[in-house]
Scaffold this motif. Sequence first.
Motif, short mmCIF file in Angstrom:
data_model
loop_
_atom_site.label_atom_id
_atom_site.label_comp_id
_atom_site.label_asym_id
_atom_site.label_seq_id
_atom_site.Cartn_x
_atom_site.Cartn_y
_atom_site.Cartn_z
N GLN A 132 0.81 -1.21 0.00
CA GLN A 132 0.00 0.00 0.00
C GLN A 132 0.85 1.28 0.00
O GLN A 132 1.96 1.31 0.51
CB GLN A 132 -0.93 0.02 1.22
CG GLN A 132 -1.95 -1.11 1.23
CD GLN A 132 -2.95 -1.01 0.09
OE1 GLN A 132 -3.31 0.08 -0.35
NE2 GLN A 132 -3.40 -2.16 -0.40
N SER A 133 0.26 2.33 -0.58
CA SER A 133 0.83 3.68 -0.55
C SER A 133 -0.29 4.67 -0.27
O SER A 133 -1.44 4.44 -0.65
CB SER A 133 1.49 4.03 -1.87
OG SER A 133 1.81 5.42 -1.91
N GLU A 134 0.06 5.76 0.38
CA GLU A 134 -0.94 6.79 0.68
C GLU A 134 -1.05 7.83 -0.42
O GLU A 134 -1.98 8.64 -0.42
CB GLU A 134 -0.59 7.48 2.01
CG GLU A 134 -0.63 6.54 3.21
CD GLU A 134 -0.27 7.23 4.51
OE1 GLU A 134 0.03 8.45 4.46
OE2 GLU A 134 -0.30 6.58 5.57
N GLU A 135 -0.11 7.84 -1.36
CA GLU A 135 -0.12 8.85 -2.42
C GLU A 135 -0.87 8.33 -3.64
O GLU A 135 -0.85 7.13 -3.94
CB GLU A 135 1.31 9.22 -2.82
CG GLU A 135 2.10 9.94 -1.76
CD GLU A 135 3.44 10.41 -2.27
OE1 GLU A 135 3.54 11.56 -2.72
OE2 GLU A 135 4.40 9.62 -2.23
N TYR A 179 2.77 7.55 -7.61
CA TYR A 179 4.04 7.15 -7.00
C TYR A 179 4.68 6.09 -7.88
O TYR A 179 4.10 5.65 -8.89
CB TYR A 179 3.81 6.59 -5.59
CG TYR A 179 2.87 5.41 -5.55
CD1 TYR A 179 3.34 4.11 -5.71
CD2 TYR A 179 1.49 5.59 -5.40
CE1 TYR A 179 2.47 3.02 -5.72
CE2 TYR A 179 0.63 4.51 -5.41
CZ TYR A 179 1.12 3.23 -5.56
OH TYR A 179 0.27 2.16 -5.58
N GLN A 227 8.17 13.16 -3.08
CA GLN A 227 8.80 12.42 -1.99
C GLN A 227 10.16 11.89 -2.43
O GLN A 227 10.28 11.23 -3.46
CB GLN A 227 7.92 11.25 -1.56
CG GLN A 227 6.60 11.66 -0.93
CD GLN A 227 6.77 12.25 0.46
OE1 GLN A 227 7.79 12.07 1.10
NE2 GLN A 227 5.76 12.97 0.92
#
Length: 728
Positions: free
Chosen positions: A401-404, A407, A431
């Motif tokens: 998972q990623s919050e952006e 990416y 980032q």
Amino acid sequence: MKKPLLCLAVFSLLSCQQQPAEETDTAAEQAAPTTNQETETVMNSPQPPMAEKRPHVFEIHGDQRTDNYHWLRDDTREDPDVLAYLNAENAYAEGQMADSEAFTDRIYNEIVNRIVQNDESVPYQIDDFWYYRKYTEGQEYPIYARKKGSMDADEEILIDVNKLAEGHAYYASNSQSVSHDHKIYAFSEDTVSRRQYDLRFKDLETGEMLDDVIKNTTGSIAWAKDNKTVFYTRKHPTTLLPYQVFRHELGTATDDDVLVYEEPDNTFYIAAYTSRSKDYIMIYAGATTLTEIFYLAADDPQGEFQSVLPREPKHEYTVEDFNGQWVIKTNWQALNSRVMKAPIGESGNKDQWQEVVPHDDETLIYDLETFKDWLVVEQRKNGIRHLKAMNWETGESKLIQSEEPAYTMSVAYNPQQDHNTMRYNYDSLTQLGSVLEIDLDSDEKTLLKQDKINGAYDPEDYQSKRLEIEARDGAMVPVSMVYKKGMGELDKRPLLVYAYGSYGSSIDPRFSLSRLSLLDRGFIYAIPHIRGSQAKGRQWYEDGKMFNKMNTFTDYIDATKALLAQNIGDAKRVYAWGGSAGGLLMGVVANLDGMLYDGMIAAVPFVDVVTTMLDEDIPLTTGEFDEWGNPKNKDSYDYMLSYSPYDQVKAQDYPNILITTGLHDSQVQYWEPAKWAAKLREMKTNDKLVLLRTNMDTGHGGASGRFSYFKETAQDYTFLLKLAGIKE
């Protein structure tokens, strides 16, 4: 497994006057031709160099093409007239940018000062040793080192590239590899920038270099388990295609090396490497649309290689060995690829193949990596490159998972298979790059390293966005973009559009330390993920190659116009940038709709498409036939000629163009951009600049040092900033 890799003031900038195309002959008579005898006069002149015309006629398929600047091709790179012309162009470019020299220095220092000079990679463990790379303050090149037992042990320097590079204008080592018993260290070196690497060997017990030096290789090797036999790939001396694999035993003469494989098809690239388990020596043979892989037990170096699966038309595959089976990424009956497995020794019969990960119309599989209880797949969906893990026993699958929203994830180096922790890379447009480790059983993540910047940097000061624009044929083209917040309305800001769009290579949204120098001065940076890449799957690539290549170029133009229509960017300050095949993109766009842009940077541009693809002695030509077409076939010739930037230069207005190249470029020979610059200057009907900058010491990748590399970046940025009216 990772697929083997087989890839930038005399007069003021805007006031240079140039003769219209219809007056070119008169202008050429008045301006001194650039020859060796007259170099000094031209180099001190405020006028641009006008290359002498020496007509050369090409004829094929009943069609004649006259190339007035064919004489600029010199394979020896020693012709005095050619060198004089290139030096004159360099002097002219320097003269046009002389009033910005201090600004260029400022940009360069600004970029370099962001670099954390004392830096170290995340160590990785092989057996009882921890290996890593480090940079020290003021040094251009890395130092490779290791420690035994733990990272608290004494450091052992393997090679110091700074010392090896002494006395060389260019130095690169693209591969390092230690023997299975950790006693011999192999590394490559290139001091010319032609990507022809010598292999050298160091005895780590005595610290002495061995007498063995293997020349003209790809740089990588595969170690047999006897710790004295290596397999390497040799390049063809003329075409530079990797085409032969040899076996060498340390301590013997290289003339006695044994040829174990020679690729008969010159559209293929080959590579030799060791499987991730270290149990097999592998040979990869791949063309644009098909693959064959061979294997040999690493404890039987005198044995015969076997094929995993004989080559089949339009079948591409890669393999990784795991628990006595091949895990296979294949596009067999799967456009976006799927994952299969088959017993080693029986994989030549597809009836033995079992599906592990099925095909997905919306998800492109790039690569795979095997762990004790998990299979990890590197894939792309909705344009985003990410990772999915699947449990071998239960079939459970999950995304990392990623919050952006935008990416880039990729599998990092994981030398061992017998555990359930995986390292992976992560970054985005805002980032900084990170290396993380995830426990695939518990999903617990550990940040092992995040890149740093000297000085203040807050990602919240920058805005990253992802949107889609509609191309002229209705295709929806993803666009990634980034800009700094709080610097005024977007429609008042300069817009830089960067793209590539060939070979299925996708420009992912990644962080750039140098790009901040543009963003902090108000630039919007946009990446249209045009056809010819694989941003939206394999079909996205197929729709931008061969007879669909024009989609690549029109997607780029349509994306630029769509951004402006959405009030993203100042229509008077729009800039284009692309390199290599992206330089081809620049050349076509300049011919089709060049005045949409105030300026362009075409780095090492592949612009003389037809002539190059007709010459099979030029490095890399034959391996490109499935990408562009073979112009010896009339249908391909006609289509390629219709867009070839050099052939399609015409009497019309062109934007300001900065063209960069390297004299020793092995990927795109220097004479392509040199001829293109000469023809543009001859034909253009306005007073915009054409600048050609040739690095006389380097090749396709530019300078080799971590600091010196940014000198050319600073020059490129200054060109854009000056055009945009930004002076500080």
